[in-house]
Design an enzyme around this catalytic site. Structure first.
Site, PDB file in Angstrom:
ATOM      1  N   SER A  96     111.968  51.217  20.709  1.00  0.00           N
ATOM      2  CA  SER A  96     113.219  51.670  20.121  1.00  0.00           C
ATOM      3  C   SER A  96     113.881  52.714  21.038  1.00  0.00           C
ATOM      4  CB  SER A  96     112.956  52.219  18.719  1.00  0.00           C
ATOM      5  OG  SER A  96     114.163  52.454  18.026  1.00  0.00           O
ATOM      6  N   ASP A 195     114.673  42.290  13.473  1.00  0.00           N
ATOM      7  CA  ASP A 195     114.811  43.742  13.595  1.00  0.00           C
ATOM      8  C   ASP A 195     115.780  44.250  12.531  1.00  0.00           C
ATOM      9  OD1 ASP A 195     115.335  46.405  14.510  1.00  0.00           O
ATOM     10  OD2 ASP A 195     114.744  45.791  16.531  1.00  0.00           O
ATOM     11  N   HIS A 225     111.288  45.723  13.389  1.00  0.00           N
ATOM     12  CA  HIS A 225     111.635  46.708  14.410  1.00  0.00           C
ATOM     13  C   HIS A 225     110.418  47.354  15.055  1.00  0.00           C
ATOM     14  CE1 HIS A 225     113.988  49.567  16.614  1.00  0.00           C
ATOM     15  NE2 HIS A 225     113.446  50.586  15.991  1.00  0.00           N
TER      16      HIS A 225
END
Length: 256
Positions: A96, A195, A225
């Site tokens: 991320s 995601d 995610h």
């Protein structure tokens, strides 16, 4: 019953001459990377997962940091991995926001390869762009989203999100997006298609804009995610391992 270690603390595993720097995401901690760290530790790779400044403590402390503080945490972690583990080759993988930070790292330190996992170019929550303004009226938002149980059991999340920090995340996104063509190291871009936080088109955008001659894309149709904790994580770890092995073999051939 399986006992999961939930700790926001950084971890450092000295090993062989290949080093892997693991960087966690926004409001996260090294806990979301511990299974990945254990996987590579068992394969003789030196692994370091730092705790980014303002993370793993309190929302108030996070609110007192900037994206440049997070960058500095990564730079210091890279230097420690090289110094204390004595590695000859260094790879960096980030989840991320951590994916943005390792891409940024590739512009500031020598890397043999970079792995970006579910890094944001666009966020699913379109309201994020208003955070720099809304923060003056409502500094924090409560955490509402809860992950699936097999993911949540590993996390050490904040109960509130400082909106000033969302503004710094957006600045980091803009910084990295502009600089993608300047990144030329071998790259593996990984994207979850389910995601819930990042628009999946982010991964393909990163791949297209990277200046790297050697780059590849891996898509995970059924992962969410936090892919490092999801059900296909063993496949993820194997894909990253194969990338590291291939790049390392090519470098050794070039040295000969």
């Amino acid at each position: 019953m399986k006992i999961v270690r939930r700790s926001p603390e950084p971890f450092f595993y000295p090993g062989g001459e290949i080093g892997l720097l693991l960087v966690h995401g926004f409001t996260g901690s090294p806990a979301e990377l511990r299974p990945m760290g254990d996987y590579f530790r068992k394969r003789g790779i030196s692994v370091h997962a730092p705790l980014l400044k303002g993370h793993g403590t309190s929302p108030e402390e996070l609110a007192g940091t900037t994206w440049m503080d997070w960058r500095e945490s990564v730079l210091q972690a890279y230097d420690r991995l090289c110094r204390d583990a004595g590695v000859r080759r260094v790879f960096a993988a980030g989840l991320s926001m951590g994916g943005l930070l390792v891409l940024d790292l590739a512009r500031h330190r020598p890397l043999d390869g970079v792995i970006s996992m579910c890094a944001p170019i666009w966020l699913k929550d379109r309201r994020a762009v208003f955070a720099p303004l809304v923060r003056f009226f409502r500094p924090y938002l409560p955490r509402r989203e809860v992950k699936e149980a097999h993911i949540e059991e590993h996390l050490v999340p904040y109960d509130r999100l400082p909106l000033v920090s969302v503004g710094h995340l957006l600045r980091l996104i803009r910084q990295v997006r502009r600089r993608l063509p300047e990144i030329t190291v071998p790259a593996l871009v990984i994207q979850s298609e389910r995601d819930e936080t990042v628009e999946p088109s982010s991964g393909r955008y990163i791949l297209k804009r990277l200046g790297s001659e050697e780059k590849e894309f891996k898509s995970y149709a059924n992962s969410s995610h936090i892919i490092t904790l999801d059900r296909k994580r063993e496949r993820l770890f194997a894909d990253v391992e194969n990338f590291i092995q291939r790049v390392t073999r090519e470098e050794i051939r070039e040295e000969k």
